[in-house]
Enzyme design. Structure first.
Site, PDB file in Angstrom:
ATOM      1  CG  ASP A  74      23.030  24.464  24.366  1.00  0.00           C
ATOM      2  OD1 ASP A  74      23.490  23.680  23.505  1.00  0.00           O
ATOM      3  OD2 ASP A  74      23.557  25.552  24.651  1.00  0.00           O
ATOM      4  CB  THR A 145      27.854  21.380   4.063  1.00  0.00           C
ATOM      5  OG1 THR A 145      28.054  22.312   3.000  1.00  0.00           O
ATOM      6  CG2 THR A 145      29.200  21.139   4.738  1.00  0.00           C
ATOM      7  CB  SER A 187      34.167  28.605   6.247  1.00  0.00           C
ATOM      8  OG  SER A 187      33.140  27.656   6.466  1.00  0.00           O
ATOM      9  CE1 TYR A 189      27.856  24.713   8.750  1.00  0.00           C
ATOM     10  CE2 TYR A 189      28.614  25.370   6.566  1.00  0.00           C
ATOM     11  CZ  TYR A 189      27.761  24.631   7.375  1.00  0.00           C
ATOM     12  OH  TYR A 189      26.835  23.800   6.803  1.00  0.00           O
ATOM     13  CG  HIS A 190      31.950  24.880   4.564  1.00  0.00           C
ATOM     14  ND1 HIS A 190      31.944  26.245   4.408  1.00  0.00           N
ATOM     15  CD2 HIS A 190      30.895  24.426   3.846  1.00  0.00           C
ATOM     16  CE1 HIS A 190      30.931  26.605   3.627  1.00  0.00           C
ATOM     17  NE2 HIS A 190      30.268  25.515   3.274  1.00  0.00           N
ATOM     18  CE  LYS A 193      26.867  21.387   9.246  1.00  0.00           C
ATOM     19  NZ  LYS A 193      25.446  21.113   9.118  1.00  0.00           N
TER      20      LYS A 193
END
Ligand code: USQ
Length: 397
Positions: A74, A145, A187, A189-190, A193
């Site tokens: 991990d 992304t 989001s 998540y985005h 990045k």
């Protein structure tokens, strides 16, 4: 080249590992199998029946005589194991896919938001710190992304990472600068990045790490030449409301006669790339690293842009499916234009797989073949960006 692939068991990581191994590279996967654990958590399996990591690697050896290594680490939690691995193996490059990659999953609740930030940011920072501590010169290729830019237009194509600006100074002079293109993530998540980008910029400046950040569009398609060689090598295919991406969802919805779930007006324009082009782009990025001391090399990894409702209409035309316009569970612009520069990969020799040539084939190959494995209850998108919205559950015809 000796290459470690962090997140090599995932949707992009697995086909990339097979492709690079097939091309003669010495590949080791580092993965904690977290994506398989999230399948269990969500009760939503891959449409394709994916083999265990051990079976996958045995099958690859049987089929090709080539070995791919595997370490269950991990990287977000176990810094020492990552550092020990880098010191022992001294890879030439690390490809970093080891991040939670679904925007809807990242927006489900405070736990998934925190998990996404903790996992993604720690994974990236642990990698960068470990490379510095190892003293090795390792090229990092990171899967970023297109979503870091947002999906708007400023009257120009979105450049590859950097924007040249003229700053008007206090003494009425002008200074030219090249800055990171302003970020506008949609989001949690985005946003991770976006934060990654700053970690890369810092380590490239301070420690002269060589980093390539690939700003990738939405993947469509499921199989590559390598994953198709044996049933046990098959890639995962997500169609559920959290992990399924838009065109792949439409393909499987068409395959089972489920109305295509267009969010809102479907006026959202997004960038796309076929999975077979993605693996080639990873190879091109590995072959063309930045020099030490150079700024982060940012490449837009996409080949076409499409509006969501146009995609739905295209899939409907090919398959006879119906289209359902459902309330949009996300907070995003209802309509947008999107123009993107993708000159780097084209100039390096990428020959894009176009939607026009590949789509029908994908519908036939995957959607119809695995239709009986679909759990229809997992199709509607249930993760809401703002909690006073209602999820878009289409009426079944
Ligand atoms: N959408 C629909 N119907 C659906 C699913 C999605 O209309 O059934 C719409 C969404 O509202 C959104 C667009 O399609 O406007 C794209 O959604 P998506 O789930 O296909 O893609 P996204 O959430 O942006 O994320 C995916 C990957 C992510 C990657 C990103 C690239 O999961 O890892 O970073 O694509 S990009 O979109 O270019 O930022």
């Amino acid at each position: 080249m000796k290459i470690a692939i962090l997140g090599g068991d995932g949707f992009c990581g697995w086909p990339a590992c097979l492709y690079l191994s097939d091309r003669g590279h010495d590949v080791t996967i580092i993965d904690n199998l977290s994506r398989r654990a999230i399948d269990k958590e969500l009760g939503a399996e891959s449409l394709t029946l994916i083999a265990s990591i051990a079976e996958r690697l045995d099958a690859w050896y049987e089929v090709t005589g080539k070995t791919i290594g595997f370490r269950n680490i991990d990287v977000a939690q176990d810094y020492d194991a990552l550092l020990d691995f880098l010191r022992a193996e001294a890879p030439d490059a690390v490809v970093h896919f080891a991040e939670q990659r679904a925007a809807p999953y990242s927006m489900k609740n405070s736990r998934t938001k925190r998990y996404t930030v903790d996992n993604n940011i720690n994974a990236t920072h642990n990698l960068l710190a470990a490379i510095v501590e190892s003293g090795l010169d390792i090229h990092v290729v990171h899967l970023g992304t297109m979503g870091v830019y947002g999906y708007g237009t400023a009257g120009m194509k979105i450049p590859e990472g950097y924007l040249d600006v003229m700053v008007h100074t206090d003494d009425h002079g002008n200074i030219e600068q090249s800055i990171l293109y302003p970020s506008n993530p949609g989001s949690v998540y985005h946003m991770t990045k976006v934060l990654d980008q700053h970690l890369f910029a810092y380590y490239a400046k301070n420690d002269e790490l060589r980093v390539t950040d690939l700003h990738q569009g939405i993947i469509w398609g499921t199989w590559t030449e390598q994953t198709a060689r044996d049933e046990r090598l098959i890639n995962r295919f997500d169609y559920d409301g959290d992990y399924g991406t838009v065109l792949n969802r439409f393909l499987i919805q068409a395959g089972i006669g489920y109305p295509l779930t267009v969010h809102g007006t479907g006026g959202q324009t997004r960038a796309f790339i076929h999975i077979r082009d993605m693996v080639r782009c990873i190879e091109l990025a590995l072959e063309n690293p930045p020099a030490r001391g150079e700024r982060v090399k940012i490449i837009n990894q996409m080949t076409e842009t499409h509006r969501v409702r146009d995609l739905a209409e295209l899939v409907a035309q090919i398959s006879g499916a119906t289209v359902a316009y459902v309330p949009n569970p996300r907070k995003e612009s209802a309509e947008n234009e999107l123009f993107v520069s993708n000159d780097t990969f084209l100039s390096l020799g990428l020959k894009p797989t176009t939607l026009a040539e590949g789509l029908l084939h994908e519908v036939e190959e995957v959607a119809q073949r695995y239709a009986d494995r679909v759990d229809r209850d997992k199709i509607p998108a249930q993760s809401l960006w703002t909690k006073n919205q209602r999820a878009g559950v289409p009426e079944l015809s």
